[in-house]
Design a protein around this motif. Structure first.
Motif, PDB file in Angstrom:
ATOM      1  N   MET A   1     -16.114  19.725  68.720  1.00 42.38           N
ATOM      2  CA  MET A   1     -15.305  19.894  69.933  1.00 42.38           C
ATOM      3  C   MET A   1     -14.830  21.334  70.047  1.00 42.38           C
ATOM      4  O   MET A   1     -14.425  21.945  69.057  1.00 42.38           O
ATOM      5  N   GLU A   2     -14.855  21.850  71.250  1.00 36.97           N
ATOM      6  CA  GLU A   2     -14.470  23.241  71.477  1.00 36.97           C
ATOM      7  C   GLU A   2     -13.017  23.500  71.104  1.00 36.97           C
ATOM      8  O   GLU A   2     -12.683  24.562  70.574  1.00 36.97           O
ATOM      9  N   ILE A   3     -12.141  22.524  71.367  1.00 39.57           N
ATOM     10  CA  ILE A   3     -10.725  22.773  71.065  1.00 39.57           C
ATOM     11  C   ILE A   3     -10.500  22.943  69.565  1.00 39.57           C
ATOM     12  O   ILE A   3      -9.534  23.584  69.147  1.00 39.57           O
ATOM     13  N   PHE A   4     -11.385  22.384  68.753  1.00 43.73           N
ATOM     14  CA  PHE A   4     -11.266  22.521  67.310  1.00 43.73           C
ATOM     15  C   PHE A   4     -12.249  23.549  66.760  1.00 43.73           C
ATOM     16  O   PHE A   4     -12.732  23.422  65.637  1.00 43.73           O
ATOM     17  N   SER A   5     -12.527  24.551  67.558  1.00 44.47           N
ATOM     18  CA  SER A   5     -13.404  25.622  67.099  1.00 44.47           C
ATOM     19  C   SER A   5     -12.761  26.335  65.908  1.00 44.47           C
ATOM     20  O   SER A   5     -11.541  26.276  65.711  1.00 44.47           O
ATOM     21  N   LYS A   6     -13.581  26.984  65.123  1.00 41.18           N
ATOM     22  CA  LYS A   6     -13.068  27.681  63.945  1.00 41.18           C
ATOM     23  C   LYS A   6     -12.017  28.717  64.330  1.00 41.18           C
ATOM     24  O   LYS A   6     -11.007  28.883  63.634  1.00 41.18           O
ATOM     25  N   ARG A   7     -12.230  29.408  65.440  1.00 39.63           N
ATOM     26  CA  ARG A   7     -11.267  30.420  65.876  1.00 39.63           C
ATOM     27  C   ARG A   7      -9.907  29.788  66.185  1.00 39.63           C
ATOM     28  O   ARG A   7      -8.857  30.293  65.778  1.00 39.63           O
ATOM     29  N   ASN A   8      -9.938  28.663  66.920  1.00 39.94           N
ATOM     30  CA  ASN A   8      -8.676  28.003  67.274  1.00 39.94           C
ATOM     31  C   ASN A   8      -7.964  27.460  66.040  1.00 39.94           C
ATOM     32  O   ASN A   8      -6.733  27.577  65.907  1.00 39.94           O
ATOM     33  N   ILE A   9      -8.732  26.849  65.154  1.00 41.99           N
ATOM     34  CA  ILE A   9      -8.138  26.293  63.935  1.00 41.99           C
ATOM     35  C   ILE A   9      -7.583  27.397  63.043  1.00 41.99           C
ATOM     36  O   ILE A   9      -6.449  27.311  62.535  1.00 41.99           O
ATOM     37  N   ASP A  10      -8.332  28.452  62.855  1.00 45.61           N
ATOM     38  CA  ASP A  10      -7.878  29.551  61.988  1.00 45.61           C
ATOM     39  C   ASP A  10      -6.600  30.191  62.520  1.00 45.61           C
ATOM     40  O   ASP A  10      -5.689  30.516  61.744  1.00 45.61           O
ATOM     41  N   ALA A  11      -6.511  30.345  63.843  1.00 43.89           N
ATOM     42  CA  ALA A  11      -5.328  30.967  64.435  1.00 43.89           C
ATOM     43  C   ALA A  11      -4.099  30.081  64.245  1.00 43.89           C
ATOM     44  O   ALA A  11      -3.015  30.560  63.877  1.00 43.89           O
ATOM     45  N   ALA A  12      -4.265  28.776  64.494  1.00 44.40           N
ATOM     46  CA  ALA A  12      -3.141  27.860  64.336  1.00 44.40           C
ATOM     47  C   ALA A  12      -2.742  27.739  62.866  1.00 44.40           C
ATOM     48  O   ALA A  12      -1.542  27.739  62.527  1.00 44.40           O
ATOM     49  N   LYS A  13      -3.733  27.666  61.984  1.00 46.07           N
ATOM     50  CA  LYS A  13      -3.448  27.517  60.560  1.00 46.07           C
ATOM     51  C   LYS A  13      -2.701  28.728  60.015  1.00 46.07           C
ATOM     52  O   LYS A  13      -1.789  28.587  59.185  1.00 46.07           O
ATOM     53  N   ALA A  14      -3.048  29.914  60.489  1.00 42.44           N
ATOM     54  CA  ALA A  14      -2.358  31.132  60.033  1.00 42.44           C
ATOM     55  C   ALA A  14      -0.877  31.082  60.412  1.00 42.44           C
ATOM     56  O   ALA A  14      -0.003  31.454  59.624  1.00 42.44           O
ATOM     57  N   ASP A  15      -0.598  30.624  61.626  1.00 40.56           N
ATOM     58  CA  ASP A  15       0.798  30.517  62.053  1.00 40.56           C
ATOM     59  C   ASP A  15       1.535  29.434  61.276  1.00 40.56           C
ATOM     60  O   ASP A  15       2.728  29.578  60.961  1.00 40.56           O
TER      61      ASP A  15
END
Length: 356
Positions: A1-15
């Motif tokens: 799923m696009e919403i769970f793309s690596k970029r989105n996950i990595d950004a949220a996880k960093a925060d």
């Protein structure tokens, strides 16, 4: 799923990793999905964060007070809850996508400078509310999305978190019978079941532990308050505060009442109107392709899913019911067209109350 793309996950996880004081919140009158997602995330984050709290707009139903971590939930009226929200550097918004859904918490939530993460399955999320948005209106439950989010982030969930997530799936899918249930939903449920908790115990807590007052109230609304319009394939139930109080009403006692008329063979559209908290709460349910979210949005200041939606009004209960009845010839045309034998009855007086 696009919403769970690596970029989105990595950004949220960093925060998430940078956050120290986390608040988790869900919508007013929390149901199994709101509580399941909130407590599942809480049971994980409380082991990794300096501070983590679940803060909700109002009390929770007794039906769900068995859930792990439930005793530690704070209600917004508590001064400490307001202080904790103000100090939070991260806020999770679970199972809702508009700040108005947290009622008295709305202003504080919108004004908070904390990093906000939304994980939700309702259509049309409020723009600009959250930094990270994981929204998919095709998901069966917020718990389904939260499980995927945690898995993609590499969070190691406990059996307590798994039980909470499974509870949300069960309640929002009607034990996996609603059309919102997909292959992905079953896959998530299967992976949660691998935690080897007692699934029958969860069903017992949700569906076999009602109070006597709730059962008697259910009998009352079915025998005295359910109004059926077979010509419109519609039924509704209305309930005043005084009527509910006669049965010792507690928060959550009317959960699922809106679904009861749908057990009638020819009923495709059901509504429930209840006088509570100084306003009228409106709930709508339907079968098949008949959409109730547009009705809720256009006429009752609400919205929601295609087959499950809600709204509210500050007008008197009788006015809301009369408005609903007057709309039936118009809004149920798609239902009547599907059943030609019933068309000849469309012009009957919609205010005639036919009880079964």
């Amino acid at each position: 799923m696009e919403i769970f793309s690596k970029r989105n996950i990595d950004a949220a996880k960093a925060d998430i990793e940078a956050a120290k004081k986390v608040v988790i919140t869900a919508h007013l009158n929390p149901d199994g999905d709101a509580l399941g997602s909130s407590l599942a995330l809480y049971n994980y984050l409380k082991t990794t964060k300096e501070e983590c709290h679940v803060i909700l707009p109002n009390n929770i139903p007794d039906t769900f007070k068995w859930m792990p971590g439930c005793s530690e939930i704070l209600i917004w009226d508590n001064e400490n809850a307001q202080k904790l929200l103000a100090e939070a550097d991260m806020i999770f918004l679970l199972d809702f996508n508009n700040a108005s859904r947290v009622d008295k918490m709305q202003k504080a939530l919108e004004e908070s400078s904390a990093v906000k993460i939304m994980i939700d399955h309702h259509p049309n999320p409020q723009e600009g509310l959250c930094k990270h948005v994981f929204s998919d209106h095709e998901a069966a439950a917020a718990c389904e999305l939260l499980y995927i989010f945690c898995k993609e982030c590499g969070f190691k969930l406990s059996i307590d978190s798994a039980r909470c997530l499974y509870t949300g799936l069960v309640t929002d899918t009607g034990c996996f019978q609603f059309n919102c249930t997909t292959k992905r939903t079953f896959r998530v449920a299967g992976e949660l079941a691998a935690f080897n908790f007692d699934r029958s115990e969860i069903i017992h807590h949700i569906y076999d532990s009602y109070s006597e007052g709730r059962m008697r109230l259910m009998g009352y609304v079915l025998t005295q308050k359910m109004v059926v319009f077979p010509q419109y394939h519609t039924a509704y139930i209305s309930l005043t505060k005084a009527e509910a109080d006669q049965f010792g009403y507690q928060v959550g006692d009317t959960e699922g009442f809106v679904n009861l008329p749908l057990c009638i063979g020819n009923i495709q559209f059901s509504a429930f109107f209840m006088e509570r908290d100084g306003l009228i709460r409106c709930s709508f349910r339907s079968k098949g392709n008949f959409k109730v979210n547009t009705i809720a949005e256009h006429y009752f200041n609400g919205g929601g899913h295609d087959n499950a939606a809600g709204g509210k009004s500050y007008k008197p209960l009788n006015e809301i019911v009369d408005r609903f009845v007057s709309l039936l010839p118009k809004v149920t045309l798609p239902l009547c067209r599907r059943r030609p034998r019933m068309r000849k009855r469309i012009n009957e007086n919609p205010s005639q109350k036919l009880k079964e």
